[in-house]
Enzyme design. Sequence first.
Site, PDB file in Angstrom:
ATOM      1  CB  SER A 135      -0.415   0.484  -6.718  1.00 28.54           C
ATOM      2  OG  SER A 135      -1.043   1.234  -5.709  1.00 28.54           O
ATOM      3  CE  LYS A 163      -2.271   2.752  -2.555  1.00 28.77           C
ATOM      4  NZ  LYS A 163      -1.765   1.969  -1.410  1.00 28.77           N
ATOM      5  CG  ASP A 188      -3.621  -0.731  -0.393  1.00 31.82           C
ATOM      6  OD1 ASP A 188      -4.028  -0.825   0.785  1.00 31.82           O
ATOM      7  OD2 ASP A 188      -2.413  -0.574  -0.688  1.00 31.82           O
ATOM      8  CD  GLU A 213      -2.240  -3.827  -0.403  1.00 29.63           C
ATOM      9  OE1 GLU A 213      -2.577  -3.906  -1.604  1.00 29.63           O
ATOM     10  OE2 GLU A 213      -1.158  -3.363  -0.031  1.00 29.63           O
ATOM     11  CE  LYS A 262       3.860  -1.890   0.338  1.00 35.07           C
ATOM     12  NZ  LYS A 262       3.055  -0.812   0.925  1.00 35.07           N
ATOM     13  N   GLY A 290       5.010  -2.281  -3.345  1.00 36.40           N
ATOM     14  CA  GLY A 290       5.915  -1.206  -3.761  1.00 36.40           C
ATOM     15  C   GLY A 290       5.763  -0.007  -2.857  1.00 36.40           C
TER      16      GLY A 290
HETATM   17  O1  OSB Z   1       0.021   0.568   0.555  1.00 39.08           O
HETATM   18  O2  OSB Z   1       0.937  -0.415  -1.065  1.00 39.08           O
HETATM   19  C1  OSB Z   1       0.781   0.607  -0.388  1.00 39.08           C
HETATM   20  C2  OSB Z   1       2.724   3.508  -1.952  1.00 39.08           C
HETATM   21  C3  OSB Z   1       3.138   4.177  -0.826  1.00 39.08           C
HETATM   22  C4  OSB Z   1       2.757   3.707   0.400  1.00 39.08           C
HETATM   23  C5  OSB Z   1       1.958   2.579   0.513  1.00 39.08           C
HETATM   24  C6  OSB Z   1       1.556   1.876  -0.614  1.00 39.08           C
HETATM   25  C7  OSB Z   1       1.922   2.376  -1.864  1.00 39.08           C
HETATM   26  C8  OSB Z   1       1.482   1.785  -3.115  1.00 39.08           C
HETATM   27  C9  OSB Z   1       2.320   2.087  -4.312  1.00 39.08           C
HETATM   28  O3  OSB Z   1       0.446   1.166  -3.255  1.00 39.08           O
HETATM   29  C10 OSB Z   1       2.910   0.916  -4.953  1.00 39.08           C
HETATM   30  C11 OSB Z   1       3.914   1.344  -5.987  1.00 39.08           C
HETATM   31  O4  OSB Z   1       3.494   1.541  -7.134  1.00 39.08           O
HETATM   32  O5  OSB Z   1       5.101   1.489  -5.670  1.00 39.08           O
HETATM   33 MG    MG Z   2      -0.784  -1.415   0.650  1.00 42.41          MG
END
Ligand code: OSB
Ligand code: MG
Length: 372
Positions: A135, A163, A188, A213, A262, A290
């Site tokens: 991500s 993102k 996302d 997402e 998650k 994550g």
């Molecule tokens: O929306 O998946 C998400 C990190 C913090 C809060 C929300 C999200 C995320 C990530 C990071 O996308 C995923 C990772 O590399 O841990």
């Molecule tokens: Mg997400």
Amino acid sequence: MKIESVTLRELHMPLVHFFETSFGRVYSRRILLVSLESEGVRGWGECVAGEDPFYSSEWIETAWPTIKHYLTPALLQAEVHSGRDCAALFAKVRGHRMAKAGLENAVWDAEARQKQEPLWKLLGGSRQEIACGVSIGIQDSPDQLLQKIEIELAAGYRRIKIKVKPGWDLNVLEKIRARWADILLSVDANSAYTLDQVEHLRKFDAFKLLMIEQPLWDDEIYLHARLQKALQTAICLDESIRHARDADFALEAGACRIINIKVGRVGGFTEAKRVHDVAQRYGVPVWCGGMLESGVGRAHNIALSTLEGFRLPGDVSASKRYWKQDIIEPEVEVRADGMIAVSNAPGTGYEIREDIVRKFTVREETLRAGKT
Ligand code: OSB
Ligand code: MG
């Protein structure tokens, strides 16, 4: 299992690179670790609540007192035989799922160590290796983003997720697809759009994305069903899925075709397994999300990802993408083919480096049976 004590620790860990989503940028994590002592073993869990109540209403300052005043007393007063018993014990507390998950997962961790069994087997997993994606947050410039993608592809990662938010979406997707026409690519939005932007969102279809997402509100399912009907691209829900009932409703309503699980968001391994089972019933793939975890949460994400329904690469990537020094040994490593080999050792297969934990700890509190 006799649980003698629970210890909460807050660690300050600087990220190797800032992480920016549609709701903001973080440079450093306040990691909340939960450990417990039970009949000669120590179990560890990580509460993934953020520094701020932006991803969800929970944050570290709600999680700590909830674990301290409600969840730990419930656990220390009860008789638990396994991690599976925790969800019922914690049910009286409404919400606070990340707090619950931190403690419940520590019980599962201790149980696996006591039984000398790999955690992934205890959870009902079957995979010996798991597929990894990354991500990638919003960067200072599109060029910086392209450079990052290049590095991650060279490292072998099997899916790139970026993102997005208004102003950082179609323009960067154009650039990515111009350079890499065929990679597995998702976006996302972390709720950055509204339903009146459906015409804008339909333009995402041109980029052959694996998924989009959480485009809409974090607490909405029905309106995602309306949007899904208007899009070719599969919607994946993250924030909106709080438990198995949400998953069931979302899939019945056609609000998504993929679910991000998650373990913190849904309240622990027990509920994560239930969400997984609902998706399996609908024949819908899931993947492991994550939350910028330290090695403790990361090792748990690996164990969860061995369940059969985790058919898409997760956001479970190498320790070194986040930390100069992780708190587990070995650190999480991803092979050149973008897979993580799952350990057959008892527990998670990763040991906690307590000396490093101590180095990063800024507060610590131990709660004992009979004294809460
Ligand atoms: O929306 O998946 C998400 C990190 C913090 C809060 C929300 C999200 C995320 C990530 C990071 O996308 C995923 C990772 O590399 O841990
Ligand atoms: Mg997400």
